[in-house]
Scaffold this motif. Structure first.
Motif: not given
Lengths: 339, 339, 339, 339
Positions: D223, D225-227, D229-230, D233-234
């Motif tokens: 979660x 990693x997903x947050x 990205x969205x 911040x990746x």
């Protein structure tokens, strides 16, 4: 002659009576702690032949959005047909309740998702951190074109959903019409076929404002309860929606109402056979009689919605549970007279 | 003897009758295009003595959250009393509908926000990009402790809200009880005092599931309509909530029902005067009779909620529109017998 | 030979030098109050030949999502090409920042939106409360297939956007490559053509982590500032992203870097002409040489991404600002040798 | 003399050098697949003496909000101190990333949460469907008043968090300063004391824009990693934030930098002992010298923030890693001269 939608129809007398009856006691516990709400799980568990959890909400949009928000994370993709109600008619309610999930659209004849099309949609997802996470499959039963999925068709989709880690949701705004058309048990097209969660509609088929989210997977119950509360759909006077749903499934009322609507629609379908643009499985009849004939129907005072793409000269006729025989016979005459 | 909450009460007969009557026509346009829904704006405009827009929803939580989401951006702060329903009883519905607005809590006696406390809360906001943007003030009328704001008190808050660019919202879940207690016109404690938007409650005072968002500022109508739709609160069979609200305000029914509840509560308050922990202005009575007396009341079969902080030995008694005189008299006897 | 993506490339020496230089002063005001950040608006206003507001963020995903969230309400539809980066590569960032807006996808050759396709997408929106509200058009310049929109093409879309009340956003992750390829002024393909807001990319073309949201419409500045802060993209040490962007546009560095990449890519395109699957306008070259040739390239040590649908045997070759001539020449040899 | 904040400071030379060095290779894999990013988990696992997962982001606000969104559902309550950075300085970022979670504020001296206060906050939650669900505890280490929690104090809160099902988050924007002040191992005040997730700050202590979310519980990695990205911040060019963090912890640089700042602050604290409004444990010094003295400091050219409630005549002096000795000595003279 109003064939606009079954959501225009009045409440069935049995359900109105139940509302009057349940008003008897001067007071009842609030927020689902009343005697009627408490019966819902048991009553629906019997109906579905297994333990289920039931959550009443006031609209089909709320049922679908809360159900899918419990199945898809904010970064999830919900696979559905391009004509699905959640895509076309709910103003982004799934996106709202889920916190931004994405609907990935699938094409297919008669508003149905086929295993091949589902497979292609799954394959086209990037499958990495940059793509939404495949989270759920949602189909409508009956579909937005009045067609139905057979138990085998549902099971094929269910198996594919499970193999790909997708929760499987059914939008059953017209679930009764599908069950009647298929002559199956509710279980056959839900959990036995891999369905995890169902929006069980009652409003269009004779209730006032009562839909049930039926969870076959008990793990999602907590999140559904929370989302319902935050959405303002945990009503304090819970006895009234509960009474509607209890009356709706009592002695097969729901199936009788749907049966009548389906039967009358079949008559319309037979009269309009040459114009049918989708098989008339349930209580909706789709025809493409051309612009002149559509104008002729309207001139005769028939109310209905244009359907499909603009300029496609397609019409949707919906038969309600309380549609008069006279309406249907008059409409048959009109349809037969089209040239 | 159930004094748990007025949301335990049945529906008033006039409203039930309206539901039965409105079911007469076999069909009616959906989504608020029916004849009853269309009367709402006009009827409420008359009631409030100015043009208003009315949006029905199924719960007070939905009314408050949709109203405040239309008044505060996701980065907004909504100023409210620490005991406000939106803070304590709605599981974050305002945060959900607004996309993450923050409730900034204000302390004050009798669950009321004073101008001084409001001023201090405004002053303590950082006022820069790092702080939430001051966006709205929300008060409850009647409050969560049964007290009321006079027209002058509302106007003082309204002026301060306007001077600071705050939208002004009133949670009127028990608005009728406040109007009756104050003996004022609805306009006096709303738009004439600077209120922009009102959650006009009916459910607790005799309706089934019908609340109205009343917008005095027409600019917010579009966003309210959209948020209601996405929240699943735009019901297809709109005639039923509309019928409830029309019956509710017809011939002053709403005021008669509230009047009765307030009068009975006043009797309870008089019997429990030495224990009152807040003035009994409306239909709620708060007492602090000590642990032993609370146990005694419970042992006598009285149902009610503990209130306030844990261990505070405080009780809330709510009188419903249909509370029996017998209940009230028996309760008076019990209260008088406490030692 | 790495042709995976221009986001694999190092930082241009001029930009690295600027980072070293800006580190000179022991301290500088935080959160954009430093001397470098304060120059951004002026510097970009000169570049775009009109007053603009500039907001730095750390990634193109942030730039796009914050820009579009400022242009579309939670119930809005953002029209974009099916292959748009916001649809395919950002894991729902627009949905997240906007609070649930919906991307409505448009097909078209070479990843471009045509006025006809835009018109059809607009026409297919229901246009009522049940459908998302048409809110914004987003195009990529250069596109995800390396093509460009001419000023006339942008203006045609801009006029259609304005006529339909759509905000017009450009994802300019490779804006420099487009400007160079078109030989136009930045203004010609932005505000002069009706563009309201631009994601001005620098990272792929030589910066470290610096993108600018350029707002041509000052009204959205407040909401952008708030969304950037809440997204965690208002960096305290603002001088570093500012220094990157100032160096990037100083003396035309951005155009020189893009020019070199475009030129080298053109050479690759010439060598692979028979396989081109899109015109090689900028620094990306798309080829469909068949499975065997793709395997041959990989066996030769070339790194690149498969593109398009699975099984389409398509490859994307991206030339970076610092790609070596040797790489390009070797690749040309390989491409020429394919059979 | 700038004592405004350590976020005003330049980058430490070792970190700037690392940025220059990492720029050497012409290309590197994007999105964390580069050699430097890949070392982060291992390097931080060594630092924390157990397997951890590390996620770089560009700001402390992003670190806190993403960490807490992974720990609290949209209907969750995050318990924190009233002066916490997440409450006062992040414009609702936690609310945004979590989808509407609520911060429940706890009072306490020196910006610290005590077990007793935590217990009271837990007890005051309604604990039913109408209240937010208690989800997480967040403390700052060092705190917003420069104080620290001892390992025993952290462990006591950790035990209480665990007993109540709360995830335990630490905002370590100034974690280095706390570790140095406590003379403990990083593990002692994190996972060994029950901490689940840490915002590990580097920016304020010498980095450019690099913070690490350190997850001690591997279950939240997906979660996060997903947050990330969205949230945008990746970063594609992951080598640059990775290089900053690797240099920061190399050979104890982070502790040396913090040590210097703490030591200088201690000198200031000693000179201002009679005015201290909080113990000067780390690199922040809080004084209440009265309005006249505050004016005197400002007149002498000292830059700092007013602190606390308006009118409290309190000042915050922050010493940065690169504060000059001359500044500190001059300031000591000024402080000594106050009357």
């Amino acid at each position: 002659m109003n064939f606009r939608s079954d959501n225009n129809a009045a409440i069935a007398p049995e359900i109105l009576r139940a509302l009057n009856d349940v008003n008897g006691p001067a007071s009842a516990r609030a927020y689902g702690e009343d005697d009627w709400s408490r019966k819902l799980d048991e009553r629906f568990s019997a109906l579905f032949e297994r333990d289920v959890r039931v959550f009443t909400v006031a609209s089909g949009t709320a049922a679908n959005a809360i159900a899918l928000a419990s199945a898809a994370p904010p970064w999830g993709a919900v696979l559905c047909h391009r004509e699905a109600h959640i895509e076309r008619d709910e103003c982004g309610a799934v996106e709202f309740y889920s916190g931004g999930a994405k609907l990935t659209l699938i094409d297919g004849a008669d508003a149905k998702v086929t295993p091949a099309a589902l497979n292609a949609a799954i394959a086209s997802n990037g499958g990495d951190i940059h793509s939404p996470q495949l989270a759920a499959l949602s189909i409508s039963q009956a579909t937005e074109r009045g067609t139905v999925y057979t138990p085998e068709e549902v099971a094929a989709l269910g198996a594919m959903a499970q193999a790909n880690g997708l929760a499987f949701h059914v939008d059953g705004a017209r679930f009764a019409n599908a069950v009647v058309a298929l002559g199956c048990a509710p279980a056959d097209i839900t959990w036995k076929a891999g369905v995890d969660i169902l929006s069980f509609g009652a409003t269009k088929n004779g209730a006032m404002a009562a839909e049930a989210i039926v969870a076959f997977n008990p793990k999602v119950a907590e999140t559904i309860a929370r989302r319902r509360k935050r959405g303002g759909h945990l009503l304090c006077k819970g006895r009234y929606p509960a009474a509607q749903l209890l009356a709706y499934v009592e002695d097969g009322l729901w199936l009788r109402l749907a049966s009548r609507a389906n039967d009358l629609a079949r008559r319309l379908g037979a009269a309009a056979e040459r114009y049918l643009s989708a098989p008339a499985h349930t209580n909706q009849v789709f025809i493409k009689p051309g612009d002149a004939n559509i104008a002729k129907l309207r001139a005769a005072g028939v109310e209905f919605y244009d359907w499909g793409k603009k300029g496609s000269a397609e019409a949707r006729l919906v038969v309600s549970w309380n549609q008069s025989e006279a309406d249907v016979e008059a409409m048959r005459g009109l349809l037969a007279s089209l040239r």
